[in-house]
Design a protein around this motif. Structure first.
Motif, PDB file in Angstrom:
ATOM      1  N   ARG A   1     -38.533 -11.475  -3.028  1.00 21.72           N
ATOM      2  CA  ARG A   1     -39.842 -12.213  -3.606  1.00 21.72           C
ATOM      3  C   ARG A   1     -40.909 -11.390  -3.960  1.00 21.72           C
ATOM      4  O   ARG A   1     -41.637 -10.659  -3.194  1.00 21.72           O
ATOM      5  N   GLU A   2     -41.600 -12.373  -5.617  1.00 22.39           N
ATOM      6  CA  GLU A   2     -42.913 -11.508  -6.415  1.00 22.39           C
ATOM      7  C   GLU A   2     -44.031 -12.868  -5.236  1.00 22.39           C
ATOM      8  O   GLU A   2     -43.707 -14.006  -6.037  1.00 22.39           O
ATOM      9  N   ASN A   3     -44.736 -11.778  -4.188  1.00 22.55           N
ATOM     10  CA  ASN A   3     -45.990 -13.022  -3.919  1.00 22.55           C
ATOM     11  C   ASN A   3     -46.787 -12.407  -3.269  1.00 22.55           C
ATOM     12  O   ASN A   3     -47.302 -10.892  -3.205  1.00 22.55           O
TER      13      ASN A   3
ATOM     14  N   GLY B   1     -44.065 -24.379 -11.610  1.00 22.49           N
ATOM     15  CA  GLY B   1     -44.297 -22.513 -10.558  1.00 22.49           C
ATOM     16  C   GLY B   1     -45.501 -21.733 -12.041  1.00 22.49           C
ATOM     17  O   GLY B   1     -45.826 -21.958 -12.589  1.00 22.49           O
ATOM     18  N   PHE B   2     -44.831 -20.753 -11.302  1.00 27.39           N
ATOM     19  CA  PHE B   2     -46.220 -18.997 -11.504  1.00 27.39           C
ATOM     20  C   PHE B   2     -45.110 -19.501 -13.275  1.00 27.39           C
ATOM     21  O   PHE B   2     -45.844 -18.974 -14.446  1.00 27.39           O
ATOM     22  N   GLY B   3     -44.018 -19.256 -13.471  1.00 28.60           N
ATOM     23  CA  GLY B   3     -42.918 -19.333 -14.468  1.00 28.60           C
ATOM     24  C   GLY B   3     -43.811 -19.896 -15.473  1.00 28.60           C
ATOM     25  O   GLY B   3     -43.855 -19.330 -16.850  1.00 28.60           O
TER      26      GLY B   3
ATOM     27  N   ASP C   1     -40.497 -20.209  -8.072  1.00 25.96           N
ATOM     28  CA  ASP C   1     -41.983 -20.109  -9.214  1.00 25.96           C
ATOM     29  C   ASP C   1     -41.960 -19.786 -10.394  1.00 25.96           C
ATOM     30  O   ASP C   1     -42.226 -19.486 -11.414  1.00 25.96           O
ATOM     31  N   PHE C   2     -40.397 -19.079 -10.761  1.00 26.32           N
ATOM     32  CA  PHE C   2     -40.192 -18.977 -11.725  1.00 26.32           C
ATOM     33  C   PHE C   2     -38.722 -19.549 -12.068  1.00 26.32           C
ATOM     34  O   PHE C   2     -39.003 -19.518 -13.172  1.00 26.32           O
ATOM     35  N   VAL C   3     -37.580 -19.996 -11.526  1.00 26.39           N
ATOM     36  CA  VAL C   3     -36.911 -20.951 -12.074  1.00 26.39           C
ATOM     37  C   VAL C   3     -36.778 -22.597 -12.148  1.00 26.39           C
ATOM     38  O   VAL C   3     -36.807 -22.924 -12.588  1.00 26.39           O
TER      39      VAL C   3
ATOM     40  N   VAL D   1     -34.112 -12.317 -11.743  1.00 24.06           N
ATOM     41  CA  VAL D   1     -34.860 -12.042 -13.200  1.00 24.06           C
ATOM     42  C   VAL D   1     -36.603 -11.699 -12.872  1.00 24.06           C
ATOM     43  O   VAL D   1     -36.923 -11.017 -11.800  1.00 24.06           O
ATOM     44  N   THR D   2     -37.097 -11.835 -13.974  1.00 19.72           N
ATOM     45  CA  THR D   2     -37.005 -11.990 -14.907  1.00 19.72           C
ATOM     46  C   THR D   2     -36.687 -10.385 -15.572  1.00 19.72           C
ATOM     47  O   THR D   2     -36.731  -9.161 -15.775  1.00 19.72           O
ATOM     48  N   THR D   3     -35.502 -10.476 -16.629  1.00 13.49           N
ATOM     49  CA  THR D   3     -34.586  -9.089 -16.969  1.00 13.49           C
ATOM     50  C   THR D   3     -35.477  -7.752 -17.450  1.00 13.49           C
ATOM     51  O   THR D   3     -35.707  -6.756 -16.997  1.00 13.49           O
ATOM     52  N   GLU D   4     -36.816  -8.247 -18.218  1.00 11.70           N
ATOM     53  CA  GLU D   4     -37.605  -6.865 -18.765  1.00 11.70           C
ATOM     54  C   GLU D   4     -38.600  -7.051 -17.451  1.00 11.70           C
ATOM     55  O   GLU D   4     -39.367  -5.862 -17.599  1.00 11.70           O
ATOM     56  N   VAL D   5     -39.002  -7.899 -16.672  1.00 10.35           N
ATOM     57  CA  VAL D   5     -40.098  -7.710 -16.226  1.00 10.35           C
ATOM     58  C   VAL D   5     -39.371  -6.898 -14.694  1.00 10.35           C
ATOM     59  O   VAL D   5     -39.688  -5.590 -14.795  1.00 10.35           O
ATOM     60  N   CYS D   6     -39.198  -7.777 -13.605  1.00  8.31           N
ATOM     61  CA  CYS D   6     -39.281  -7.007 -12.161  1.00  8.31           C
ATOM     62  C   CYS D   6     -37.947  -6.630 -12.165  1.00  8.31           C
ATOM     63  O   CYS D   6     -37.670  -5.497 -11.463  1.00  8.31           O
ATOM     64  N   VAL D   7     -36.653  -6.784 -13.181  1.00  8.50           N
ATOM     65  CA  VAL D   7     -35.396  -6.548 -12.484  1.00  8.50           C
ATOM     66  C   VAL D   7     -35.428  -4.998 -13.507  1.00  8.50           C
ATOM     67  O   VAL D   7     -35.301  -4.081 -13.009  1.00  8.50           O
TER      68      VAL D   7
HETATM   69  N1  TIU Z   1     -43.081 -13.412 -16.254  1.00  7.49           N
HETATM   70  C1  TIU Z   1     -42.240 -12.637 -15.957  1.00  7.49           C
HETATM   71  O1  TIU Z   1     -41.414 -12.404 -16.695  1.00  7.49           O
HETATM   72  N2  TIU Z   1     -41.837 -11.806 -14.907  1.00  7.49           N
HETATM   73  C2  TIU Z   1     -42.779 -12.055 -13.810  1.00  7.49           C
HETATM   74  O2  TIU Z   1     -43.905 -12.412 -13.884  1.00  7.49           O
HETATM   75  N3  TIU Z   1     -42.276 -11.775 -12.437  1.00  7.49           N
HETATM   76  C3  TIU Z   1     -40.714 -11.076 -12.381  1.00  7.49           C
HETATM   77  O3  TIU Z   1     -40.108 -10.799 -13.795  1.00  7.49           O
HETATM   78  N4  TIU Z   1     -39.915 -11.750 -11.423  1.00  7.49           N
END
Ligand code: TIU
Length: 220
Positions: free
Chosen positions: A71-73, A34-36, A28-30, A157-163
């Motif tokens: 996993r973000e879900n 997907g979500f990203g 979903d991110f890669v 991923v992503t560095t500034e959000v979930c990491v």
């Molecule tokens: N949007 C974004 O940069 N990240 C997220 O929504 N989730 C995570 O970082 N996994």
């Protein structure tokens, strides 16, 4: 202790008490669709780190050190998804909407799975999380206590959000954090660089960072 060259200064890794935490390397991110991508992002930047994350997993597997994948879900009925999160940003597809990889960011759907190259192996831990941080509303804190670890190596991923959110949560819980620079990525190059700088600032106020090769050389 193993001394790993890092910024802002050397990281002292305890080989008996170190776990790898790979954050949200999900389709979903890669992958497109997907979500990203629904949030308007170019997902190709994130695909570039998959081989390095695979090498990092290989290193921890070879050492027999613990590995945690997150996993973000969300649940299929969205009971753990705040409306404010679902509505945010007017995405082309909202969390729970049907998309090319199944329902977006829903547990068990193809898009919410970790990319096949980085799939968890038996014995590795998988934490499903409804938020950006991996400690909120998850068993991660208890798991790390059971594992007896004090040091966490981060990728994903992503560095500034979930990491970054998870590293800050871990830092407040007393963990000693190392972020692998070429095993993490953002949709925004400037945000990645800013996050690395923020984490390392003020004498490693959140943690250290180093390239994968520096860690691999130090522990080999
Ligand atoms: N949007 C974004 O940069 N990240 C997220 O929504 N989730 C995570 O970082 N996994």
């Amino acid at each position: 202790m193993i001394t790993v060259p890092a910024a802002p200064f050397a990281y002292e890794l305890d080989p008996a008490r170190t776990a790898l935490v790979v954050i949200d390397m999900q389709r979903d991110f890669v992958e497109p669709g997907g979500f990203g991508e629904s949030l308007g992002n170019d997902v190709t930047r994130l695909q570039a780190i998959v081989p390095t994350v695979a090498d990092l997993l290989g290193l921890f597997r070879a050492k027999g050190w613990p590995i945690v994948h997150t996993r973000e879900n969300h649940a299929a009925d969205l009971s753990d998804c705040p409306p404010a999160k679902r509505d945010r940003g007017e995405p082309s597809l909202r969390i729970g909407d049907p998309g090319p990889m199944g329902r977006v960011l829903i547990r068990g759907e193809p898009g919410a799975e970790i990319v096949p190259e980085l799939a968890p192996l038996p014995g590795e831990h998988v934490i499903d999380k409804p938020g950006k941080g991996a400690f909120y509303a998850t068993p991660l804190g208890d798991l790390l206590k059971e594992l007896g670890v004090t040091h966490l190596v981060f990728a994903g991923v992503t560095t500034e959000v979930c990491v970054q959110t998870t590293m800050r949560e871990a830092n407040d819980r007393g963990y000693v954090n190392l972020l692998i620079e070429d095993a993490t990525e953002s949709y925004f190059a400037a945000f990645k660089e800013a996050t690395l700088a923020m984490i390392r600032a003020q004498g490693a106020i959140v943690g250290w960072s180093t390239p994968f090769a520096a860690l691999a050389d130090a522990v080999s």
